[in-house]
Structure formats: C-alpha cells, structure tokens
Design an enzyme around this catalytic site. Sequence first.
Site, PDB file in Angstrom:
ATOM      1  N   HIS A  25      33.715 -39.888 -28.845  1.00 49.81           N
ATOM      2  CA  HIS A  25      34.577 -39.612 -29.999  1.00 49.81           C
ATOM      3  C   HIS A  25      34.402 -38.173 -30.497  1.00 49.81           C
ATOM      4  O   HIS A  25      35.190 -37.707 -31.300  1.00 49.81           O
ATOM      5  CB  HIS A  25      34.193 -40.593 -31.119  1.00 49.81           C
ATOM      6  CG  HIS A  25      35.352 -41.175 -31.867  1.00 49.81           C
ATOM      7  ND1 HIS A  25      36.660 -41.185 -31.395  1.00 49.81           N
ATOM      8  CD2 HIS A  25      35.417 -41.799 -33.079  1.00 49.81           C
ATOM      9  CE1 HIS A  25      37.450 -41.789 -32.280  1.00 49.81           C
ATOM     10  NE2 HIS A  25      36.725 -42.164 -33.315  1.00 49.81           N
ATOM     11  N   ASN A  77      37.664 -41.126 -39.777  1.00 48.65           N
ATOM     12  CA  ASN A  77      38.814 -41.776 -40.406  1.00 48.65           C
ATOM     13  C   ASN A  77      39.233 -41.119 -41.724  1.00 48.65           C
ATOM     14  O   ASN A  77      40.215 -41.521 -42.334  1.00 48.65           O
ATOM     15  CB  ASN A  77      38.540 -43.275 -40.625  1.00 48.65           C
ATOM     16  CG  ASN A  77      37.314 -43.522 -41.482  1.00 48.65           C
ATOM     17  OD1 ASN A  77      36.491 -42.632 -41.657  1.00 48.65           O
ATOM     18  ND2 ASN A  77      37.185 -44.712 -42.013  1.00 48.65           N
ATOM     19  N   ASP A 102      39.625 -37.020 -28.695  1.00 49.94           N
ATOM     20  CA  ASP A 102      39.486 -37.943 -27.567  1.00 49.94           C
ATOM     21  C   ASP A 102      40.720 -38.844 -27.505  1.00 49.94           C
ATOM     22  O   ASP A 102      41.334 -39.132 -28.524  1.00 49.94           O
ATOM     23  CB  ASP A 102      38.216 -38.788 -27.733  1.00 49.94           C
ATOM     24  CG  ASP A 102      38.204 -39.573 -29.048  1.00 49.94           C
ATOM     25  OD1 ASP A 102      38.446 -38.957 -30.116  1.00 49.94           O
ATOM     26  OD2 ASP A 102      37.962 -40.791 -29.023  1.00 49.94           O
ATOM     27  N   ASN A 123      41.830 -42.963 -35.380  1.00 49.23           N
ATOM     28  CA  ASN A 123      41.673 -42.888 -36.841  1.00 49.23           C
ATOM     29  C   ASN A 123      41.709 -41.467 -37.391  1.00 49.23           C
ATOM     30  O   ASN A 123      42.144 -41.246 -38.517  1.00 49.23           O
ATOM     31  CB  ASN A 123      40.379 -43.585 -37.267  1.00 49.23           C
ATOM     32  CG  ASN A 123      40.495 -45.088 -37.103  1.00 49.23           C
ATOM     33  OD1 ASN A 123      41.584 -45.640 -37.190  1.00 49.23           O
ATOM     34  ND2 ASN A 123      39.391 -45.753 -36.842  1.00 49.23           N
TER      35      ASN A 123
END
Length: 196
Positions: A25, A77, A102, A123
Amino acid sequence: MSDDAAPWLIVGLGNPGPEYAGNRHNIGFMVADLLAERIGGKFKAHKARAQVVEGRMGPPGPANRRVVLAKPMTYMNLSGGPVTALRDFYKVPLERIVAVHDELDIDYPTLRLKLGGGDNGHNGLKSMTKSMGPDYHRVRCGIGRPPGRMQVADFVLKDFSSTERKELDWFVDRAADSVECLIAEGLERAQSSYNS
C-alpha cells in the site's frame, strides 16, 4: 498566479509510520522518496498534515517544472484532507495533481497512467476524489490481487514478497521516471512510454 506559474503537486499515497514502510500500500511513498532524492530535497513537515519537498523537475528549459512532492501524514483513507490543503496552499489546478498509488487490478510490476476515473475501491483515491473531484492524474502501480482467500486489506498491508522485492527497485524507478515524463512531456507521451 497564472496556471503556467503554478507548480505540479505529486502525491505519493501511503500510511505513515515505520511499521507500514515496506507495505504494498506504500509504493506511492517509495516513489515520492525516490523523486525527492532525484531533485535533491528532504521532506519537511507542512501544516497541511503532510511532508513536502519543493523543487524543480525535468530537463533545463521550458520543460523544467516547479514541483511539490507530498506524502500525507494521515492514514490512507484520510488522504483527501492534506492533499486539498496543499492544493489550496500552493494554488495548484486539479489537472496538475498527480496521485501515485498501488492498484490491485493491475498485475505486478505493471504501470498505467491516466487522468480522472473512479477509485476502484482504493481508500486514498476515494478520499481525494471526495475532497476535490476525480479529475487529477493517477500513476497506478500494479500490485496484483491477493492470492487464494487472503483479504484485500491484509494483502495491501503486507510487505512485498521476497520474489517481488527482486523487481521492486526497478519498478519504483520506472514509476518515478513515468512521473517525470508526465510532467515534462504530457500524459499521452507518458502513457505511450510507460503503460504496459
């Protein structure tokens, strides 16, 4: 400020903190770190809850651009808040914002560049799009889908596998090259050179 004088804002998406540093991520952070190294800058804290580096990118001459590299220091997020604050602070038009992130729906190590579009369940993009609309550039770094029944959240928050790590430096390097190409030569040229 005329649009020509406005900088480009390049946002590497990731989660702050050493425990996330090698996660899939966090490939956006890895690319931002490499770009900062290339322009000879060090990240510094900004009041927008982000770390930033200001500098110039690209060949000497008209293609040399002012850039602000950023890593939001909120969790993924909540990335939209810091990015919007930086956009307002530096007066960056939306089409000069580049999110490096990603992407599950693209195989590792594949790159795709595009302008606008959906968030595909990401997110960080969801938060950015909610804050400012979808019309920013994306450099999508393919990480592939989780194996077997592994949950997506577990997969993206795991470090790259030892097999993947063999290509990771090359992949991050290529993603950084694609950002430089996008800024100096435009989206079509970057797509034809780097979309695979």
